[in-house]
Motif scaffolding. Structure first.
Motif, short mmCIF file in Angstrom:
data_model
loop_
_atom_site.label_atom_id
_atom_site.label_comp_id
_atom_site.label_asym_id
_atom_site.label_seq_id
_atom_site.Cartn_x
_atom_site.Cartn_y
_atom_site.Cartn_z
N HIS A 66 0.90 4.26 -2.65
CA HIS A 66 0.82 5.64 -2.41
C HIS A 66 1.97 6.38 -3.07
O HIS A 66 1.96 7.60 -3.70
CB HIS A 66 0.92 5.67 -0.84
CG HIS A 66 0.90 7.25 -0.46
ND1 HIS A 66 -0.28 7.97 -0.54
CD2 HIS A 66 2.00 7.62 0.11
CE1 HIS A 66 0.32 9.11 -0.09
NE2 HIS A 66 1.60 8.83 0.45
N ASP A 107 -4.88 6.54 -2.74
CA ASP A 107 -3.44 6.35 -2.80
C ASP A 107 -2.81 7.71 -2.82
O ASP A 107 -1.69 7.87 -2.51
CB ASP A 107 -2.84 5.83 -4.23
CG ASP A 107 -3.50 4.32 -4.11
OD1 ASP A 107 -3.56 3.87 -3.04
OD2 ASP A 107 -3.43 3.66 -5.04
N GLU A 156 0.89 -1.03 0.00
CA GLU A 156 -0.01 -0.08 -0.01
C GLU A 156 0.94 1.25 -0.13
O GLU A 156 0.59 2.17 -0.70
CB GLU A 156 -0.90 0.02 1.26
CG GLU A 156 -2.01 -1.21 1.15
CD GLU A 156 -3.10 -0.96 0.13
OE1 GLU A 156 -3.58 0.29 0.02
OE2 GLU A 156 -3.31 -1.63 -0.46
N ARG A 180 -5.31 1.12 -10.34
CA ARG A 180 -3.58 0.90 -10.03
C ARG A 180 -3.09 0.16 -11.18
O ARG A 180 -1.78 0.74 -11.46
CB ARG A 180 -3.48 0.16 -8.46
CG ARG A 180 -3.84 0.93 -7.49
CD ARG A 180 -3.75 0.10 -6.00
NE ARG A 180 -3.80 1.01 -4.96
CZ ARG A 180 -3.89 0.32 -3.70
NH1 ARG A 180 -4.00 -1.27 -3.62
NH2 ARG A 180 -3.90 0.98 -2.63
#
Length: 311
Positions: free
Chosen positions: A112, A138, A108, A166
């Protein structure tokens, strides 16, 4: 005689005003990426706040202001994108392996970092719902439940949009060409910059159209050469400010440097011209967060620390 306690409507406006000042940078990060433009994103933020203050007086109960502002901004952005005939996202499947975690997850955190570093203009290549979810999760670190509530989706749908967004963003970044080099400054902007750096305020005022307009964030609109001409009086008190021609999102802008040693501009201006005279000035002095995400490139041979004309 005391004026008495403020009315509920006055109290709500005060709360909104205080929150708006804190939330503007975050709203801009969201709107700029949705629009694919830091300039258009700031226009949406300004419009959002105007609409919020206008709507607040008609509400019987005070809403949760933060999600309410984001919803207004989101809906306003959708209106603008629809007017450009941008296609809405297709239905998606759930991605059950995505979940919120109280502890920082390495994957994660990587998502980000990639989203934050991605050029603002590239987000526009994502379908709108994927774009919204990726930005909220994000870039702004919202929870899955908060995103679902804002976008009126199920949590599973949010997960699906996030997974697809993503993956698509990684493809976009892998295929993206380097940002194009800035073009030479136009004669008009070069002259504006030169006059400013020479502190020739009368020369600058002579460039203003009679009906010129000036916008500075939420400050009152200035109209007319006399009123807008006083704008330069403020800068006359700041000896260290220097300008340089620059390019942003295909538009010619003016980079503003407050520190000669800083390679990054403090903020920017954007000018419009009509018949060789300035018809519109947008000064970003009070919304400097717009430059933080800007892919701004100085024009070749621009020298903001100098005191002569731009080259």
């Amino acid at each position: 005689m005391s004026a008495g306690p403020p009315s509920p409507n006055e109290d709500r406006k005060a709360q909104l005003f205080a929150l708006a000042g804190e939330l503007r940078p975050e709203l801009h990060r969201y709107c700029a990426r949705l629009m694919g433009s830091v300039i258009d994103g700031e226009d949406v933020v300004q419009d959002t706040l105007v609409r919020a203050f206008a709507a607040l007086q008609d509400l019987e109960e005070t809403p949760l202001l933060r999600p309410w502002l984001f919803r207004i901004a989101h809906n306003r952005t959708l209106d603008l994108l629809r007017s450009r005939a941008v296609r809405m996202a297709e239905p998606i499947d759930a991605a059950s392996d995505i979940a919120d975690s109280p502890k920082p997850d390495p994957v994660e955190m990587l998502m980000h970092q990639e989203a934050v570093k991605t050029a603002v203009s590239r987000f526009v290549e994502l379908p709108i719902l994927q774009r919204s979810v990726v930005i909220l999760k994000d870039v702004l670190d919202e929870s899955l439940m908060e995103i679902a509530a804002l976008l009126d989706l199920t949590v599973d749908a949010v997960k699906g949009h996030l997974a697809r967004g993503r993956a698509r963003l990684r493809e976009i970044n892998a295929q993206a060409d380097p940002l194009p080099d800035a073009r030479p400054a136009s004669a008009a902007v070069a002259r504006y910059v030169a006059l400013f750096n020479q502190r020739n305020w009368d020369g600058l005022r002579a460039l203003l159209a009679d009906d010129v307009k000036l916008i500075q964030s939420s400050y009152p609109l200035r109209v007319g050469s006399a009123d807008v001409g006083s704008f330069f009086t403020i800068y006359a008190k700041s000896d260290g400010v220097r300008l340089a021609p620059a390019w942003l999102e295909g538009r010619e802008v003016v980079a503003v440097f407050e520190d000669r040693a800083d390679p990054k501009p403090s903020y920017m201006m954007w000018l419009e011209w009509h018949d060789g005279r300035i018809s519109f000035i947008r000064d970003y002095r009070y919304v400097r967060y717009a430059v933080a995400d800007a892919e701004l490139a100085l024009a070749p041979d621009a020298k903001p620390a100098g005191d002569g004309a731009a080259h």
